[in-house]
Write a protein that holds these residues in place. Structure first.
Motif, mmCIF file in Angstrom:
data_model
loop_
_atom_site.group_PDB
_atom_site.id
_atom_site.type_symbol
_atom_site.label_atom_id
_atom_site.label_comp_id
_atom_site.label_asym_id
_atom_site.label_seq_id
_atom_site.Cartn_x
_atom_site.Cartn_y
_atom_site.Cartn_z
ATOM 1 N N ASP A 1 52.146 49.255 41.630
ATOM 2 C CA ASP A 1 51.883 49.467 43.049
ATOM 3 C C ASP A 1 52.213 50.901 43.464
ATOM 4 O OD1 ASP A 1 50.995 46.883 43.348
ATOM 5 O OD2 ASP A 1 52.887 46.118 44.181
ATOM 6 N N LEU A 2 53.252 51.463 42.869
ATOM 7 C CA LEU A 2 53.634 52.839 43.187
ATOM 8 C C LEU A 2 52.496 53.811 42.846
ATOM 9 C CD1 LEU A 2 55.704 54.959 44.085
ATOM 10 C CD2 LEU A 2 56.511 55.010 41.708
ATOM 11 N N PHE A 3 51.902 53.647 41.671
ATOM 12 C CA PHE A 3 50.794 54.529 41.287
ATOM 13 C C PHE A 3 49.583 54.329 42.184
ATOM 14 C CE2 PHE A 3 53.114 55.430 37.402
ATOM 15 C CZ PHE A 3 52.782 56.762 37.205
ATOM 16 N N LYS A 4 49.320 53.099 42.593
ATOM 17 C CA LYS A 4 48.203 52.838 43.506
ATOM 18 C C LYS A 4 48.427 53.548 44.836
ATOM 19 C CE LYS A 4 46.959 48.238 41.813
ATOM 20 N NZ LYS A 4 46.861 46.818 42.182
ATOM 21 N N VAL A 5 49.636 53.434 45.361
ATOM 22 C CA VAL A 5 49.947 54.059 46.646
ATOM 23 C C VAL A 5 49.891 55.582 46.540
ATOM 24 C CG1 VAL A 5 51.794 54.417 48.351
ATOM 25 C CG2 VAL A 5 51.300 52.113 47.513
ATOM 26 N N VAL A 6 50.476 56.129 45.495
ATOM 27 C CA VAL A 6 50.466 57.582 45.300
ATOM 28 C C VAL A 6 49.025 58.083 45.173
ATOM 29 C CG1 VAL A 6 51.083 59.437 43.690
ATOM 30 C CG2 VAL A 6 52.791 57.736 44.350
ATOM 31 N N HIS A 7 48.236 57.401 44.371
ATOM 32 C CA HIS A 7 46.837 57.789 44.186
ATOM 33 C C HIS A 7 46.081 57.775 45.516
ATOM 34 C CE1 HIS A 7 42.862 58.109 42.395
ATOM 35 N NE2 HIS A 7 42.518 56.982 42.986
ATOM 36 N N LEU A 8 46.217 56.712 46.263
ATOM 37 C CA LEU A 8 45.521 56.583 47.539
ATOM 38 C C LEU A 8 46.020 57.603 48.568
ATOM 39 C CD1 LEU A 8 43.307 55.056 48.969
ATOM 40 C CD2 LEU A 8 45.007 53.378 49.697
ATOM 41 N N LEU A 9 47.326 57.839 48.596
ATOM 42 C CA LEU A 9 47.875 58.840 49.519
ATOM 43 C C LEU A 9 47.361 60.240 49.206
ATOM 44 C CD1 LEU A 9 51.606 57.763 49.997
ATOM 45 C CD2 LEU A 9 49.809 57.810 51.731
ATOM 46 N N ILE A 10 47.358 60.593 47.944
ATOM 47 C CA ILE A 10 46.889 61.930 47.559
ATOM 48 C C ILE A 10 45.400 62.081 47.864
ATOM 49 C CG2 ILE A 10 46.501 63.504 45.622
ATOM 50 C CD1 ILE A 10 49.069 62.328 44.351
ATOM 51 N N LEU A 11 44.622 61.070 47.508
ATOM 52 C CA LEU A 11 43.179 61.135 47.736
ATOM 53 C C LEU A 11 42.854 61.193 49.227
ATOM 54 C CD1 LEU A 11 40.310 61.104 46.638
ATOM 55 C CD2 LEU A 11 40.457 58.608 46.469
ATOM 56 N N SER A 12 43.479 60.349 50.018
ATOM 57 C CA SER A 12 43.172 60.326 51.447
ATOM 58 C C SER A 12 43.720 61.560 52.153
ATOM 59 C CB SER A 12 43.695 59.041 52.099
ATOM 60 O OG SER A 12 45.083 58.912 51.924
ATOM 61 N N ALA A 13 44.889 62.047 51.751
ATOM 62 C CA ALA A 13 45.429 63.274 52.350
ATOM 63 C C ALA A 13 44.540 64.466 52.031
ATOM 64 C CB ALA A 13 46.855 63.521 51.863
ATOM 65 N N SER A 14 44.072 64.535 50.809
ATOM 66 C CA SER A 14 43.186 65.624 50.412
ATOM 67 C C SER A 14 41.885 65.582 51.201
ATOM 68 C CB SER A 14 42.898 65.540 48.910
ATOM 69 O OG SER A 14 42.011 66.557 48.513
ATOM 70 N N TRP A 15 41.299 64.407 51.309
ATOM 71 C CA TRP A 15 40.034 64.280 52.032
ATOM 72 C C TRP A 15 40.210 64.573 53.514
ATOM 73 C CZ3 TRP A 15 36.957 60.381 54.848
ATOM 74 C CH2 TRP A 15 35.586 60.639 54.780
ATOM 75 N N GLY A 16 41.300 64.090 54.085
ATOM 76 C CA GLY A 16 41.585 64.379 55.494
ATOM 77 C C GLY A 16 41.774 65.872 55.735
ATOM 78 N N MET A 17 42.503 66.526 54.842
ATOM 79 C CA MET A 17 42.700 67.972 54.952
ATOM 80 C C MET A 17 41.353 68.688 54.837
ATOM 81 S SD MET A 17 44.897 70.463 52.432
ATOM 82 C CE MET A 17 44.084 69.761 51.013
#
Length: 188
Positions: free
Chosen positions: A9-25
């Protein structure tokens, strides 16, 4: 070493956070911040802000794309990839390459060229007007009168255009990856 099986679950959350933060930026910098600045601050100030912001932006996009590629590749060994997963890993890789090219070359070349153009513009009392479209005729006249300025402007437009294109491709890559991630939230 690739790991097959279900990511934690940690890797899923980290992956999603990085991807969504990058796209939002990417969406903010590409479609909001640039247009607001261009319309509200003097032209040379706009260029200065972008020259300071873009290296951080492109290296942030590069870092996020690289981390996403690594996390995704860890849980999706090449031998076991289906079509959707192959597309995703290719899109992460494309984003890494394009962000690296932008960070290392196009951004720097565009900025150096812009500062050379600004020196010539200052000699003609240009650059303090607000909005990139104000005094367009004056800039066109300068381009016609000064061959050095004309050459710099052509170079600037070429590299700025290529940089923008690479950036838009990265935005698209991350958007598609977010789509694929959203439709398969049970896996990474």
């Amino acid at each position: 070493m690739p790991t097959e099986g279900e990511p934690t679950d940690l890797f899923k959350v980290v992956h999603l956070l990085i991807l969504s933060a990058s796209w939002g930026m990417q969406l903010w910098v590409t479609f909001i911040a640039g247009f607001v600045l261009a319309a509200t601050v003097p032209r040379h100030t706009f260029g200065l802000v972008q020259s300071k912001l873009f290296p951080y932006y492109f290296f942030s996009v590069l870092g996020c794309a690289f981390l996403n590629l690594i996390i995704y590749a860890l849980y999706h060994p090449r031998e076991l990839l289906n079509t959707q997963e192959s597309i995703q890993i290719a899109l992460f890789f494309i984003c890494v390459i394009l962000a690296a090219v932008n960070a290392q070359w196009f951004s720097q070349t565009t900025t150096e060229t812009m500062f050379k153009m600004q020196q010539i513009e200052k000699e003609h009392n240009l650059g303090q007007e607000v909005g990139v479209h104000s005094k367009r005729d004056t800039y066109n006249q300068l381009k016609e009168k000064d061959p050095k300025y004309k050459k710099l402007r052509q170079r600037f437009m070429r590299y700025h255009g290529l940089s923008s294109l690479l950036n838009l491709i990265c935005v698209g890559c991350n958007g598609v990856n977010l789509y694929f991630t959203a439709v398969s939230l049970s896996t990474l």
